[in-house]
Motif scaffolding. Structure first.
Motif, PDB file in Angstrom:
ATOM      1  N   TYR A 218       0.826  -1.212   0.000  1.00 24.89           N
ATOM      2  CA  TYR A 218       0.000   0.000   0.000  1.00 24.89           C
ATOM      3  C   TYR A 218       0.856   1.257   0.000  1.00 24.89           C
ATOM      4  CZ  TYR A 218      -4.025  -2.910   1.078  1.00 24.89           C
ATOM      5  OH  TYR A 218      -5.017  -3.849   1.012  1.00 24.89           O
ATOM      6  N   VAL A 219       0.348   2.287  -0.664  1.00 25.55           N
ATOM      7  CA  VAL A 219       0.965   3.610  -0.630  1.00 25.55           C
ATOM      8  C   VAL A 219      -0.058   4.545  -0.014  1.00 25.55           C
ATOM      9  CG1 VAL A 219       1.942   5.493  -1.989  1.00 25.55           C
ATOM     10  CG2 VAL A 219       2.324   3.134  -2.703  1.00 25.55           C
ATOM     11  N   PHE A 220       0.359   5.240   1.030  1.00 33.11           N
ATOM     12  CA  PHE A 220      -0.517   6.168   1.735  1.00 33.11           C
ATOM     13  C   PHE A 220      -0.111   7.599   1.410  1.00 33.11           C
ATOM     14  CE2 PHE A 220      -0.681   2.222   4.047  1.00 33.11           C
ATOM     15  CZ  PHE A 220      -2.019   2.099   4.340  1.00 33.11           C
ATOM     16  N   PHE A 221      -1.108   8.448   1.216  1.00 25.11           N
ATOM     17  CA  PHE A 221      -0.872   9.828   0.816  1.00 25.11           C
ATOM     18  C   PHE A 221      -1.328  10.797   1.901  1.00 25.11           C
ATOM     19  CE2 PHE A 221      -1.182   7.384  -3.029  1.00 25.11           C
ATOM     20  CZ  PHE A 221      -0.172   7.909  -3.815  1.00 25.11           C
ATOM     21  N   SER A 222      -0.559  11.880   2.035  1.00 24.15           N
ATOM     22  CA  SER A 222      -0.897  12.974   2.944  1.00 24.15           C
ATOM     23  C   SER A 222      -0.479  14.272   2.286  1.00 24.15           C
ATOM     24  CB  SER A 222      -0.126  12.849   4.266  1.00 24.15           C
ATOM     25  OG  SER A 222      -0.479  11.680   4.946  1.00 24.15           O
ATOM     26  N   VAL A 223      -1.090  15.368   2.716  1.00 26.95           N
ATOM     27  CA  VAL A 223      -0.700  16.685   2.208  1.00 26.95           C
ATOM     28  C   VAL A 223       0.607  17.094   2.882  1.00 26.95           C
ATOM     29  CG1 VAL A 223      -1.316  19.145   2.270  1.00 26.95           C
ATOM     30  CG2 VAL A 223      -3.020  17.454   1.638  1.00 26.95           C
ATOM     31  N   ASN A 224       1.532  17.597   2.085  1.00 25.31           N
ATOM     32  CA  ASN A 224       2.770  18.174   2.608  1.00 25.31           C
ATOM     33  C   ASN A 224       2.389  19.557   3.130  1.00 25.31           C
ATOM     34  OD1 ASN A 224       5.155  19.690   2.873  1.00 25.31           O
ATOM     35  ND2 ASN A 224       6.200  18.456   1.344  1.00 25.31           N
ATOM     36  N   ARG A 225       2.238  19.674   4.422  1.00 29.74           N
ATOM     37  CA  ARG A 225       1.715  20.899   5.026  1.00 29.74           C
ATOM     38  C   ARG A 225       2.635  22.098   4.816  1.00 29.74           C
ATOM     39  NH1 ARG A 225      -2.989  20.383   7.293  1.00 29.74           N
ATOM     40  NH2 ARG A 225      -3.752  18.324   7.739  1.00 29.74           N
ATOM     41  N   GLU A 226       3.923  21.870   4.737  1.00 32.57           N
ATOM     42  CA  GLU A 226       4.852  22.977   4.499  1.00 32.57           C
ATOM     43  C   GLU A 226       4.625  23.584   3.113  1.00 32.57           C
ATOM     44  OE1 GLU A 226       9.597  23.630   3.860  1.00 32.57           O
ATOM     45  OE2 GLU A 226       8.970  22.143   5.340  1.00 32.57           O
ATOM     46  N   VAL A 227       4.495  22.739   2.107  1.00 31.22           N
ATOM     47  CA  VAL A 227       4.237  23.210   0.741  1.00 31.22           C
ATOM     48  C   VAL A 227       2.862  23.861   0.673  1.00 31.22           C
ATOM     49  CG1 VAL A 227       3.914  22.481  -1.660  1.00 31.22           C
ATOM     50  CG2 VAL A 227       5.807  21.552  -0.323  1.00 31.22           C
ATOM     51  N   ALA A 228       1.870  23.256   1.310  1.00 32.74           N
ATOM     52  CA  ALA A 228       0.524  23.834   1.312  1.00 32.74           C
ATOM     53  C   ALA A 228       0.527  25.208   1.976  1.00 32.74           C
ATOM     54  CB  ALA A 228      -0.457  22.904   2.021  1.00 32.74           C
ATOM     55  N   ARG A 229       1.245  25.339   3.079  1.00 30.35           N
ATOM     56  CA  ARG A 229       1.317  26.628   3.772  1.00 30.35           C
ATOM     57  C   ARG A 229       1.917  27.707   2.880  1.00 30.35           C
ATOM     58  NH1 ARG A 229       1.327  24.390   8.377  1.00 30.35           N
ATOM     59  NH2 ARG A 229       3.425  23.572   8.474  1.00 30.35           N
ATOM     60  N   LYS A 230       2.926  27.339   2.105  1.00 30.07           N
ATOM     61  CA  LYS A 230       3.608  28.303   1.236  1.00 30.07           C
ATOM     62  C   LYS A 230       2.767  28.717   0.038  1.00 30.07           C
ATOM     63  CE  LYS A 230       8.466  27.061   1.857  1.00 30.07           C
ATOM     64  NZ  LYS A 230       9.628  26.483   1.164  1.00 30.07           N
ATOM     65  N   TYR A 231       2.174  27.729  -0.641  1.00 31.02           N
ATOM     66  CA  TYR A 231       1.569  27.987  -1.941  1.00 31.02           C
ATOM     67  C   TYR A 231       0.045  27.907  -1.972  1.00 31.02           C
ATOM     68  CZ  TYR A 231       6.405  27.297  -3.246  1.00 31.02           C
ATOM     69  OH  TYR A 231       7.766  27.382  -3.320  1.00 31.02           O
ATOM     70  N   ALA A 232      -0.555  27.212  -1.033  1.00 29.95           N
ATOM     71  CA  ALA A 232      -2.010  27.051  -1.050  1.00 29.95           C
ATOM     72  C   ALA A 232      -2.559  27.005   0.383  1.00 29.95           C
ATOM     73  CB  ALA A 232      -2.379  25.786  -1.808  1.00 29.95           C
ATOM     74  N   PRO A 233      -2.341  28.073   1.140  1.00 29.30           N
ATOM     75  CA  PRO A 233      -2.756  28.052   2.553  1.00 29.30           C
ATOM     76  C   PRO A 233      -4.257  27.859   2.759  1.00 29.30           C
ATOM     77  CG  PRO A 233      -2.051  30.258   1.903  1.00 29.30           C
ATOM     78  CD  PRO A 233      -1.736  29.335   0.776  1.00 29.30           C
ATOM     79  N   TYR A 234      -5.058  28.183   1.744  1.00 31.02           N
ATOM     80  CA  TYR A 234      -6.507  27.992   1.863  1.00 31.02           C
ATOM     81  C   TYR A 234      -6.874  26.527   2.053  1.00 31.02           C
ATOM     82  CZ  TYR A 234      -6.069  26.727  -3.033  1.00 31.02           C
ATOM     83  OH  TYR A 234      -5.689  26.117  -4.195  1.00 31.02           O
ATOM     84  N   LEU A 235      -5.991  25.610   1.647  1.00 33.21           N
ATOM     85  CA  LEU A 235      -6.265  24.187   1.848  1.00 33.21           C
ATOM     86  C   LEU A 235      -6.283  23.840   3.323  1.00 33.21           C
ATOM     87  CD1 LEU A 235      -3.957  22.505  -0.831  1.00 33.21           C
ATOM     88  CD2 LEU A 235      -6.445  22.682  -0.898  1.00 33.21           C
ATOM     89  N   LEU A 236      -5.559  24.590   4.132  1.00 31.22           N
ATOM     90  CA  LEU A 236      -5.406  24.272   5.540  1.00 31.22           C
ATOM     91  C   LEU A 236      -6.415  24.972   6.442  1.00 31.22           C
ATOM     92  CD1 LEU A 236      -1.515  24.418   5.630  1.00 31.22           C
ATOM     93  CD2 LEU A 236      -2.970  22.410   5.311  1.00 31.22           C
ATOM     94  N   ASP A 237      -7.284  25.788   5.857  1.00 28.42           N
ATOM     95  CA  ASP A 237      -8.290  26.517   6.654  1.00 28.42           C
ATOM     96  C   ASP A 237      -9.399  25.616   7.113  1.00 28.42           C
ATOM     97  OD1 ASP A 237      -6.897  28.836   6.427  1.00 28.42           O
ATOM     98  OD2 ASP A 237      -8.081  29.615   4.764  1.00 28.42           O
TER      99      ASP A 237
END
Length: 96
Positions: A77-96
């Motif tokens: 199995y391959v498990f996926f998660s959001v890279n929060r550092e990249v999301a914070r830099k380029y797409a912070p709305y994903l983390l709201d």
């Protein structure tokens, strides 16, 4: 706001992230993975419904290649998660 994208590498990564998130299914995947971490393809597919496995794999590859998703292998199995550092830099709305 985007001071970190003034260098060439940051600019290229920003373009990749925005391009990846510009597709509605990939945006849904990213939003899902901000709410639920460590999901495998089967879990993602069951939560999104009506998406072919090969299409899902393509979307996951795009999101991983731009750095927005991280993957972890556990057996077959391959498990996926959001890279929060990249999301914070380029797409912070994903983390709201």
């Amino acid at each position: 706001m985007l001071e970190h994208v003034t260098d060439q590498a940051g600019l290229k990564q920003a373009v990749k992230v925005y391009k990846a998130l510009g597709e509605p299914t990939r945006l849904k995947i990213a939003l899902l993975l901000t709410e639920e971490r460590n999901l495998c393809c089967t879990d993602i597919k069951s939560k999104l419904e009506s998406i072919a496995g090969s299409t899902l794999s393509h979307h996951l590859k795009q999101l991983t290649d731009c750095g927005l998703l991280e993957q972890r292998k556990d057996g077959t199995y391959v498990f996926f998660s959001v890279n929060r550092e990249v999301a914070r830099k380029y797409a912070p709305y994903l983390l709201d």
